[in-house]
Design a protein around this motif. Structure first.
Motif: not given
Length: 325
Positions: A111-125
């Motif tokens: 999925p598209r990363i809205v902020e930051g970079k790949s690695g450990v990507v958490a949902d904004q919720s």
């Protein structure tokens, strides 16, 4: 159209009351539709938004993504975009259940990363920020958030995307897979196999169907009663040469006008209420879904008036006027 509007102006109270009923029914239909769509998204957003037509799972997984685990040999033979799915309880400000997806950050299904970079990507919720740390409650592994994504959830839990982990399934575009020990699922079948997805959607769809039926019955009864009350007037109109098709069009125009006005008010109400709903309430209503539901509601309303149309076409001028000629 002239006769339809003139009659509605003359009997304002009657048509206002039926219009109010239609507003409430249409609003309820739209609200439940938005709730059904929101629950579906909350339960399966990651899979719904994934760019794939088919999923390859382990044959013994009973169509469940989180029960499947493919070997490296199977993944290589399948091709496509591999990803893993596992449930986890994390500790941040408290204990939270999440679903962890492991996949290549450069893959098309990421999925598209809205902020930051790949690695450990958490949902904004999850209400985390870049640099926040959380702990796997079982392994005690500490992870640091490097990026954020939006609207990604699975089985009513927020999603977290990492780069490494066991492979549960492979997303593919073609169904021509010839590998032993695996099974191929369509996206629809994968969605239906998510725990609770089919049951939730089935219950809500049944409610929506009954609401449409109620709308049709309300309109059918209302216009049928009004048609019976106006049999004398219809008889006079037929006696002076008015065709049945003109009278039938009058009723259809009235149904369409009431339905359209009711729908416009209902759409405004449902979107207004959506702004004040709690953020954790899964409500999602797109313009296309609103338009489709509204058109279906309009069609059902017209269908509900068919009984009145039949009654009008069968009106005999002499009988309707009490045999005065």
């Amino acid at each position: 159209m002239f006769l339809a509007i003139r009659e509605m102006k003359y009997a304002k109270l009657r048509y206002t009351l039926i219009g109010l009923i239609m507003v409430l029914v249409a609003w309820l239909v739209l609200f439940v539709t938005g709730l059904a769509n929101g629950l579906a998204s909350d339960n399966a957003a990651v899979i719904q938004k994934m760019d794939a037509d088919y999923f390859v799972l382990q044959e013994e997984a009973d169509n469940r993504l989180n029960r499947s685990e493919l070997s490296a040999g199977q993944v290589d033979a399948i091709g496509g975009e591999p990803f893993g799915v596992r449930m986890m309880t994390i500790e941040h400000t408290g204990k939270v259940d999440v679903t962890v997806f492991s996949m290549n950050p450069e893959s098309e299904i990421m999925p598209r990363i809205v902020e930051g970079k790949s690695g450990v990507v958490a949902d904004q919720s999850l209400q985390m920020t870049i640099g926040d740390q959380f702990t796997d409650s079982i392994t005690r592994e500490v992870m640091t958030v490097t990026g954020l994504t939006e609207g990604q959830s699975f089985s009513h839990t927020p999603a977290i995307f990492v780069t490494e982990g066991p492979v549960s399934a492979v997303a593919v575009q073609s169904k021509s897979i010839h590998v032993d020990g695996v099974e191929l699922l369509t996206k629809k079948e994968a969605l239906q196999s998510i725990p609770g997805y089919k049951e939730e959607q089935g219950s809500l769809m049944m409610m929506i169907v009954f609401l449409f039926m109620i709308a049709a019955i309300v309109l059918a009864v209302f216009f049928y009663v009004m048609t019976i009350q106006k049999m004398h007037q219809f008889g006079v109109l037929k006696a002076i040469g008015t065709h049945s098709i003109y009278l039938a069009r009058t009723i259809i125009y009235q149904v369409i006008i009431i339905s359209i006005v009711s729908l416009l008010i209902s759409v405004a109400l449902v979107y207004g209420i959506a702004f004040v709903l709690p953020v954790d309430l899964p409500f999602y209503l797109t313009p296309s879904l609103t338009a489709g539901t509204s058109l279906l509601f309009l069609a059902v309303s017209v269908l509900g008036s068919l009984l009145s149309l039949y009654k009008v076409t069968k009106v005999d001028a002499l009988d309707a006027m009490g045999g005065s000629f």
